[in-house]
Design a protein around this motif. Sequence first.
Motif, PDB file in Angstrom:
ATOM      1  N   ASP A   1     -12.828 -38.864 -12.225  1.00 54.49           N
ATOM      2  CA  ASP A   1     -12.069 -39.697 -11.284  1.00 54.49           C
ATOM      3  C   ASP A   1     -12.597 -39.577  -9.858  1.00 54.49           C
ATOM      4  O   ASP A   1     -12.531 -40.535  -9.082  1.00 54.49           O
ATOM      5  CB  ASP A   1     -10.591 -39.282 -11.324  1.00 54.49           C
ATOM      6  CG  ASP A   1      -9.740 -40.095 -10.365  1.00 54.49           C
ATOM      7  OD1 ASP A   1      -9.563 -41.304 -10.616  1.00 54.49           O
ATOM      8  OD2 ASP A   1      -9.263 -39.525  -9.361  1.00 54.49           O
ATOM      9  N   ARG A   2     -13.155 -38.398  -9.500  1.00 58.28           N
ATOM     10  CA  ARG A   2     -13.535 -38.143  -8.110  1.00 58.28           C
ATOM     11  C   ARG A   2     -14.991 -38.431  -7.777  1.00 58.28           C
ATOM     12  O   ARG A   2     -15.323 -38.635  -6.605  1.00 58.28           O
ATOM     13  CB  ARG A   2     -13.256 -36.682  -7.748  1.00 58.28           C
ATOM     14  CG  ARG A   2     -11.796 -36.309  -7.837  1.00 58.28           C
ATOM     15  CD  ARG A   2     -11.003 -36.890  -6.667  1.00 58.28           C
ATOM     16  NE  ARG A   2      -9.598 -36.652  -6.887  1.00 58.28           N
ATOM     17  CZ  ARG A   2      -9.011 -35.472  -6.723  1.00 58.28           C
ATOM     18  NH1 ARG A   2      -9.723 -34.449  -6.326  1.00 58.28           N
ATOM     19  NH2 ARG A   2      -7.732 -35.335  -6.950  1.00 58.28           N
TER      20      ARG A   2
ATOM     21  N   ARG B   1     -18.346 -39.928  -6.795  1.00 56.39           N
ATOM     22  CA  ARG B   1     -18.604 -41.173  -6.061  1.00 56.39           C
ATOM     23  C   ARG B   1     -20.085 -41.542  -6.040  1.00 56.39           C
ATOM     24  O   ARG B   1     -20.434 -42.705  -6.165  1.00 56.39           O
ATOM     25  CB  ARG B   1     -18.099 -41.038  -4.616  1.00 56.39           C
ATOM     26  CG  ARG B   1     -16.580 -40.970  -4.507  1.00 56.39           C
ATOM     27  CD  ARG B   1     -15.918 -42.276  -4.906  1.00 56.39           C
ATOM     28  NE  ARG B   1     -14.466 -42.201  -4.845  1.00 56.39           N
ATOM     29  CZ  ARG B   1     -13.691 -41.878  -5.873  1.00 56.39           C
ATOM     30  NH1 ARG B   1     -14.244 -41.595  -7.047  1.00 56.39           N
ATOM     31  NH2 ARG B   1     -12.381 -41.820  -5.767  1.00 56.39           N
ATOM     32  N   THR B   2     -20.958 -40.555  -5.870  1.00 53.36           N
ATOM     33  CA  THR B   2     -22.379 -40.871  -5.818  1.00 53.36           C
ATOM     34  C   THR B   2     -22.903 -41.147  -7.219  1.00 53.36           C
ATOM     35  O   THR B   2     -22.305 -40.755  -8.225  1.00 53.36           O
ATOM     36  CB  THR B   2     -23.190 -39.713  -5.208  1.00 53.36           C
ATOM     37  OG1 THR B   2     -23.114 -38.584  -6.090  1.00 53.36           O
ATOM     38  CG2 THR B   2     -22.676 -39.330  -3.834  1.00 53.36           C
TER      39      THR B   2
ATOM     40  N   VAL C   1     -21.667 -39.298 -10.762  1.00 52.23           N
ATOM     41  CA  VAL C   1     -21.162 -40.046 -11.921  1.00 52.23           C
ATOM     42  C   VAL C   1     -21.974 -39.714 -13.168  1.00 52.23           C
ATOM     43  O   VAL C   1     -21.420 -39.460 -14.248  1.00 52.23           O
ATOM     44  CB  VAL C   1     -21.197 -41.564 -11.642  1.00 52.23           C
ATOM     45  CG1 VAL C   1     -20.903 -42.356 -12.914  1.00 52.23           C
ATOM     46  CG2 VAL C   1     -20.195 -41.927 -10.552  1.00 52.23           C
TER      47      VAL C   1
ATOM     48  N   ASP D   1     -18.847 -34.671  -4.467  1.00 51.97           N
ATOM     49  CA  ASP D   1     -20.233 -34.995  -4.145  1.00 51.97           C
ATOM     50  C   ASP D   1     -20.654 -34.291  -2.866  1.00 51.97           C
ATOM     51  O   ASP D   1     -19.877 -34.206  -1.909  1.00 51.97           O
ATOM     52  CB  ASP D   1     -20.399 -36.507  -3.994  1.00 51.97           C
ATOM     53  CG  ASP D   1     -20.130 -37.228  -5.305  1.00 51.97           C
ATOM     54  OD1 ASP D   1     -20.782 -36.881  -6.301  1.00 51.97           O
ATOM     55  OD2 ASP D   1     -19.269 -38.119  -5.327  1.00 51.97           O
TER      56      ASP D   1
ATOM     57  N   THR E   1     -13.290 -32.512  -2.897  1.00 51.96           N
ATOM     58  CA  THR E   1     -14.691 -32.879  -2.655  1.00 51.96           C
ATOM     59  C   THR E   1     -15.502 -32.604  -3.907  1.00 51.96           C
ATOM     60  O   THR E   1     -15.460 -31.506  -4.431  1.00 51.96           O
ATOM     61  CB  THR E   1     -15.284 -32.036  -1.501  1.00 51.96           C
ATOM     62  OG1 THR E   1     -14.488 -32.232  -0.342  1.00 51.96           O
ATOM     63  CG2 THR E   1     -16.714 -32.466  -1.218  1.00 51.96           C
TER      64      THR E   1
END
Length: 445
Positions: free
Chosen positions: A122-123, A125-126, A130, A243, A241
């Motif tokens: 879910d967290r 981002r980069t 992923v 990424d 946090t």
Amino acid sequence: MAELTSTEALPTRAYVLHPDLGQARNQRREPEHALAEAVALAHALPGIEIVGDEVARLREPNPGMLFGKGKLAEIGQRLEAVEAELVLIDGPVTPVQQRNLEKAWDVKILDRTGLILEIFADRARTREGVLQVELAALSYQRTRLVRAWTHLERQRGGLGFVGGPGETQIEADRRAIDEQMTRLRRQLERVVKTRTLHRAARAKIPYPIVALVGYTNAGKSTLFNRMTGAEVMAKDMLFATLDPTMRAIRLPDAAGGTSGRKIILSDTVGFISDLPTELVAAFRATLEEVLEADLILHVRDISHPETEEQAQDVAEILESLGVDEDVELIEVWNKIDALSEDTRKALRRTDARTEGVQAVSALSGEGLDDLVAAIDTHLARALDEPRESASVTLPFSDGRRRAWLHEAGVVEREEAGEDGLTLHLRWTARQKGAFYAMDETPEES
């Protein structure tokens, strides 16, 4: 009465269980604190409503059900009473245990590894984040599916055109997962190559790297934001946090000005006890900034009742990552604002007497000036940078490079000549490399 028209999904009602094995358990953590951390993990997953939690004490895990018959029925009654739909078990659950518990309680079961994977998914981002989460999830899924389907001996027959029993479902699905993992690894290799290029570019501007590490929710991102002026997500939440984030900042000089040492500050994913082995391997590349760091800031939540145990977990993960013991490290005792005034003053006195310890509040800013000074001192010792004399001639029009040299504090004197300004310098190899990495740089004389 007006009817509800919202199509927004209702949160999943979740119940958190921490199995406590009594004498057989790891004595480093109190079960109540472990349960509190598990509840915090559950809160970090969106769409979850915690409807209950408990420490479930058992002498030894039941191979098929995890819990004995009496405990199984007792917990089942509580789950029914609160209408739980999901049970988060803070520990490992085998595929067989998961299937049996889901059948007995009529709920979905998620173990600690599965929960952490869900949060990471879910967290992230980069692109790299992923891909790493997907790879870790497939690794986890492959192990569980293999075990589960070996037990079930599930087999898929052919269509009858060829004859024979056909390949087993376990083989087909294992191959499908392996093929997907191979594709992900190839994509990840390309992303890592890009990061390698970025590192090579940074090497041309060779500022020391200072990496923030620590247990999840220790306040690393808040400290990062305070020091850099960035706006990295910083919440009172586990794994806020994921990424890595990097910023170049300049430390104040001794007089409080801004002409001090320039550094790259790196914020990293938080560590946690019993981090799934799949994630340790998958996020090794994400933590590569730690491996390359000239200085590590180990940020600790000094107000946490198990701060020592958390610090030990971080130390073990750093060791498993292969972090060199010789790398300079400062323990940053964060969140002193959450302590009583007497305790806070005592900690500040301790850090004044103890090498490599700084007590701070990233939230209020208390102690940060001393931390910055300590960073500069440790870097000077870690880098032990000798300086060499040189002179560079710049055209009169090149004000940018002249300003850069003065800002770096390497100019001893300058002289005006027919061809421009000759600057006499005392600089380090890093500063020299950074200067000559600038395009259209003149020759050193």
